[in-house]
Scaffold this active site. Structure first.
Site, PDB file in Angstrom:
ATOM      1  N   GLU A  16      -7.065 -16.050 -26.079  1.00  0.00           N
ATOM      2  CA  GLU A  16      -5.809 -15.661 -26.687  1.00  0.00           C
ATOM      3  C   GLU A  16      -6.057 -14.726 -27.861  1.00  0.00           C
ATOM      4  OE1 GLU A  16      -1.833 -18.369 -27.064  1.00  0.00           O
ATOM      5  OE2 GLU A  16      -3.721 -19.265 -26.451  1.00  0.00           O
ATOM      6  N   GLY A  17      -5.331 -13.647 -27.897  1.00  0.00           N
ATOM      7  CA  GLY A  17      -5.453 -12.714 -29.003  1.00  0.00           C
ATOM      8  C   GLY A  17      -4.188 -12.730 -29.835  1.00  0.00           C
ATOM      9  N   SER A  18      -4.106 -11.832 -30.796  1.00  0.00           N
ATOM     10  CA  SER A  18      -2.958 -11.847 -31.689  1.00  0.00           C
ATOM     11  C   SER A  18      -1.708 -11.365 -30.963  1.00  0.00           C
ATOM     12  CB  SER A  18      -3.247 -10.979 -32.901  1.00  0.00           C
ATOM     13  OG  SER A  18      -3.645  -9.704 -32.488  1.00  0.00           O
ATOM     14  N   TYR A  19      -1.881 -10.566 -29.924  1.00  0.00           N
ATOM     15  CA  TYR A  19      -0.733 -10.001 -29.238  1.00  0.00           C
ATOM     16  C   TYR A  19      -0.263 -10.850 -28.067  1.00  0.00           C
ATOM     17  CZ  TYR A  19      -1.455  -5.674 -31.774  1.00  0.00           C
ATOM     18  OH  TYR A  19      -1.591  -4.732 -32.741  1.00  0.00           O
ATOM     19  N   ASP A  65     -13.657  -1.127 -35.622  1.00  0.00           N
ATOM     20  CA  ASP A  65     -13.592  -2.582 -35.688  1.00  0.00           C
ATOM     21  C   ASP A  65     -14.678  -3.224 -34.825  1.00  0.00           C
ATOM     22  OD1 ASP A  65     -12.639  -4.970 -36.597  1.00  0.00           O
ATOM     23  OD2 ASP A  65     -10.911  -5.083 -35.264  1.00  0.00           O
ATOM     24  N   LYS A  93      -4.453  -8.718 -19.901  1.00  0.00           N
ATOM     25  CA  LYS A  93      -3.980  -8.945 -21.258  1.00  0.00           C
ATOM     26  C   LYS A  93      -2.459  -8.906 -21.176  1.00  0.00           C
ATOM     27  CE  LYS A  93      -5.596  -7.207 -25.709  1.00  0.00           C
ATOM     28  NZ  LYS A  93      -6.300  -6.086 -26.342  1.00  0.00           N
ATOM     29  N   LEU A 130      -7.978 -17.215 -20.155  1.00  0.00           N
ATOM     30  CA  LEU A 130      -9.355 -16.922 -20.583  1.00  0.00           C
ATOM     31  C   LEU A 130      -9.462 -16.962 -22.105  1.00  0.00           C
ATOM     32  CD1 LEU A 130     -10.184 -13.856 -18.315  1.00  0.00           C
ATOM     33  CD2 LEU A 130     -11.140 -16.141 -18.110  1.00  0.00           C
TER      34      LEU A 130
END
Lengths: 336, 471
Positions: free
Chosen positions: B106-109, B225, B127, B104
């Site tokens: 992509e994040g930093s982790y 944030d 996640k 779906l």
């Protein structure tokens, strides 16, 4: 509406016809049957003006505005609610639908129906007392919750004497009514944070006196639900003042300690979340401290064995460990 | 190596850098959507192959030393026509009771993929954290643990809900099962003309943001944030505040909301943080960044900009900004109130909630920005389904293959064949405009001719193959 032939009646006529029919119904004479029919018919007409049907669109804004105006002027909303128990099953649902739709109507930033109801608080009172009558309780419930979305109306309800009847309604033996009443009750106490906080502060004694009875209720569901809501209320930052006041009262602490020992594990668990606030309080008043000190050893022992099978719930275990440490380290105030 | 999809006749390493791979369309589903998946799957599979094929230590070596190794020693050259490709199967993967779907985002982790709860049949998002990656990020593990324990306590319609948490030590992975969302407000903005939303739509999302924020602040959580990228949307257009990586919870008995650390995204930070104030009221940080968010979704611009973070913070620190002409009262007044430089003068959440702009739904516009399509699938079909199909109906396909004698052919093939097939496809597409499903039904009436007809379908993968190779 092909069913009723050419029914291009204007809003004024429909409202007038409905009002006459409802009045007829109220009298309850031999024409009541005919009146019942007329009420249903005209309610459907109004509903279709607002919602449209499978074949027709809802009416234009102008027509709806006229309709709303007629409803206000004729005082029909109140009349309908007062006679709700006399209207047939489908008709009751139609009343709720019409009411909710008219309530949501906006002109610019104004909500004219909300303003109207503010001038006629008896509408709200009648709705609240609807919980007394089994056959209309749920219809009134949906209308009440729609009203509770508006701060002005929620305020009227909270501050009215009738609000305290909720403490009775949430305990009635008919389960669906009790649940419905509880959700309305909860909505009123949590929806508008500032309003609720202010209300609870101003009426602290009265509300929590009543609330105490819920927590001591014979009814398991009432006890559990109200305990859970209490936890939510106290832990909400908006209710900070109320919380500090609640956790200064030794009676409340005693109650929670007893609930920790309840037979039901769910109630024990909910009680834990209220109990922890008493212990975590950095400025415990002397009576609270005394109770905790008197039971220091027993509490530590009890908590060590408390819900040990919840090993996957880290949060809970952290909190429990924290409480045990806190209680172990309790010392009497200097000078004793 | 469950997901390997190419075999070479040389060592495995030789195949790695070029990553030649292809994916044949499973006959049961439509071709279009799969085509879009291609580039993403390529990367994903390469990675899985790495992780499964080697120990982690070896892997680290690979990662770091790749450019220092003499390429000629390391890679064994293989002509492309010598390579035999294998069709990629949609290999069903189960993590606990969850069936894995497609990527779906992509994040930093790590990655976010779709999942299906096989017991409740609920669509979920997962996640995926790689512990190895996490360890490299300062405070990575600690932050994730903090986020998890925070998420567990939160429950509100407009706050992302953590449904489950799974650790798979063998894979060194951590799976957080979350409510299913289709994308962020940021992605939606990027797909919108002028990168802004119509007033009515923005109003709806902003109201939901405020509801979520009111709940969070009630639970003594400062998000810190808030930005369009952290506001997720479900298919029902419910907004969910997510990413509590830098959120702060303060004590139940704290007197006020004083904070000491600010670490959100620079463009959304308030002047007090930009100016490096030692302490500041926490709730007002979220008000500010919600104000910047509202400004952003209504105008497509940012109130404060700068070539680099120093310039940006300098501009934010001054607290001077302009609002485009077309934004008029009451919205203008709301933005000014939320973006007051002095946090004490800045609107409180209650003031924002009671502002005129919020109490009046803007008139419906003739245009609403749709939820952005995922890999060109605007209907957001469940991506888990193909995996289930291929798992349960594979055998069905094989029986057809017996008389067609094409089973072998379709499993292994060389580039020459692919090229030929591509040629054939070109001709075919010029002739017909039949789409996947209709082809499929005709091929199911399996005569030998019918099977031939199916070849063009498999050929579609050929185009993808060449496309993929370039990447």
């Amino acid at each position: 509406m092909p069913l009723f032939g050419k029914s291009q009646k204007g809003p004024a006529e429909v409202v007038k016809a409905l009002k006459e029919a409802v009045n007829g119904l109220e009298k309850g004479d031999k024409k009541a049957e005919k009146a019942q029919e007329d009420v249903s018919k005209n309610l459907v007409l109004i509903k279709n003006m607002l919602y449209g049907t499978s074949e027709s669109e809802p009416q234009t804004d102008i027509i709806v505005a006229q309709l709303a105006q007629e409803l206000y002027n004729s005082n029909l909303l109140l009349l309908l609610i007062q006679n709700l128990n006399r209207i047939d099953f489908e008709g009751k649902k139609d009343v709720a639908q019409v009411f909710n739709n008219i309530l949501r109507r906006q002109i610019g930033t104004r909500s004219p129906t909300v303003e109207y109801i503010c001038t006629k608080p008896e509408i709200l009172c009648t709705l609240m007392s609807g919980y007394e009558h089994q056959e209309i309780a749920l219809n009134c419930g949906t209308m009440l919750r729609e009203c509770a979305r508006y701060e002005a109306l929620a305020k009227i309800m909270l501050y009215s004497e009738d609000f305290y009847n909720f403490f009775r309604y949430v305990e009635v033996s008919t389960f669906d009514i009790a649940s419905d009443a509880f959700s309305t009750f909860k909505e009123l106490l949590t929806r508008h944070k500032m309003l609720c906080a202010e209300f609870l502060e101003l009426n602290y004694d009265k509300v929590f006196n009543h609330y105490q009875r819920l927590l001591n209720s014979e009814n398991y569901v009432t006890r559990r639900q109200s305990l859970k809501l209490l936890g939510e209320l106290l832990l909400d930052r908006h209710n900070f003042t109320v919380m500090t006041r609640y956790i200064s009262n030794p009676d409340n602490l005693k109650l929670m300690m007893n609930m920790l020992k309840e037979r039901s594990r769910n109630i024990q668990f909910e009680a834990f979340h209220v109990f922890k606030v008493f212990v975590a309080n950095p400025n415990k008043p002397k009576p609270i401290l005394d109770i905790l000190l008197r039971n220091q050893e027993k509490l530590v022992e009890f908590l060590m064995k408390f819900h040990t099978d919840r090993c996957e719930d880290e949060q809970f275990n952290d909190e429990k460990a924290y409480l045990i440490r806190q209680i172990k380290e309790l010392k009497p105030l200097p000078g004793h | 190596m469950s997901e390997t999809m190419f075999n070479t006749n040389s060592s495995v390493e030789s195949a790695l850098p070029a990553s030649p791979e292809t994916e044949l369309v499973n006959r049961i589903f439509s071709v279009e959507s799969d085509e879009q998946l291609k580039p993403i799957n390529a990367a994903e599979n390469a990675e899985i192959w790495l992780a499964d094929g080697h120990g982690v230590d070896q892997l680290d070596g690979l990662d770091d030393d790749l450019d220092t190794v003499n390429i000629n020693n390391f890679f064994h050259r293989v002509d492309s026509d010598q390579i035999i490709y294998q069709t990629k199967k949609k290999q069903l993967k189960l993590i606990g009771k969850y069936v894995m779907g497609d990527l779906l985002g992509e994040g930093s982790y790590g990655k976010v993929k779709e999942m299906l709860d096989s017991e409740t049949l609920c669509r979920r998002a997962v996640k995926i954290f790689k512990e190895r990656k996490l360890r490299r990020i300062p405070n990575g593990e600690q932050n994730v643990r903090k986020e998890i324990s925070l998420l567990k306590t939160l429950r509100h319609k407009n706050v992302i809900r953590l449904i489950d948490e799974l650790r798979v030590p063998e894979k060194q992975k951590l799976y957080l099962v979350l409510e299913f969302c289709v994308g962020s407000l940021q992605v939606m903005l990027e797909s919108a003309p002028g990168k802004k939303l119509p007033a009515r739509q923005a109003h709806g999302y902003f109201t939901q943001l405020l509801n979520g924020l009111e709940y969070l602040h009630g639970a003594r959580v400062i998000h810190k944030d808030i930005k369009p990228g952290n506001l997720l949307l479900t298919l029902e257009e419910v907004l969910k505040i997510s990413d509590f990586g830098v959120a702060e919870t303060f004590d139940l008995f704290a007197k006020d909301d004083t904070c000491y650390v600010g670490q959100g995204s620079p463009a959304f930070q308030p002047p007090e943080i930009a100016n490096g104030a030692e302490s500041f009221p926490g709730f007002k940080v979220d008000i500010w960044s919600s104000g910047v968010t509202l400004y952003n979704i209504m105008t497509g611009q940012y109130p404060f900009e700068g070539d680099n973070i120093y310039r940006l913070f300098e501009n934010i620190g001054k607290g001077e900004f302009t609002i485009p002409e077309q934004i008029q009262d009451p919205l203008r007044d709301l933005l000014i109130g939320m973006l007051r430089k002095d946090p004490m003068e800045r609107f409180s959440l209650q003031q924002v909630k009671q502002h005129t702009w919020l109490n009046r739904k803007p008139p419906p516009s003739d245009y609403t920005v749709p939820i952005p399509a995922l890999k060109n699938d605007k209907w957001h079909n469940m991506t888990v389904l193909p995996y289930l199909y291929s798992h349960y109906y594979e055998d069905l396909g094989a029986t057809y293959d017996k008389d067609g004698n094409l089973t072998e052919e379709s499993e292994y093939f060389t580039e020459r064949e692919l090229n030929a097939a591509a040629e054939q496809l070109k001709q075919l597409t010029e002739q017909t405009n039949g789409n996947g499903p209709s082809n499929q039904s005709s091929s199911n009436s399996s005569t030998k001719r019918g099977r031939r007809k199916k070849r063009p379908l498999t050929c579609i993968a050929v185009q993808k193959f060449s496309f993929c190779k370039q990447s």
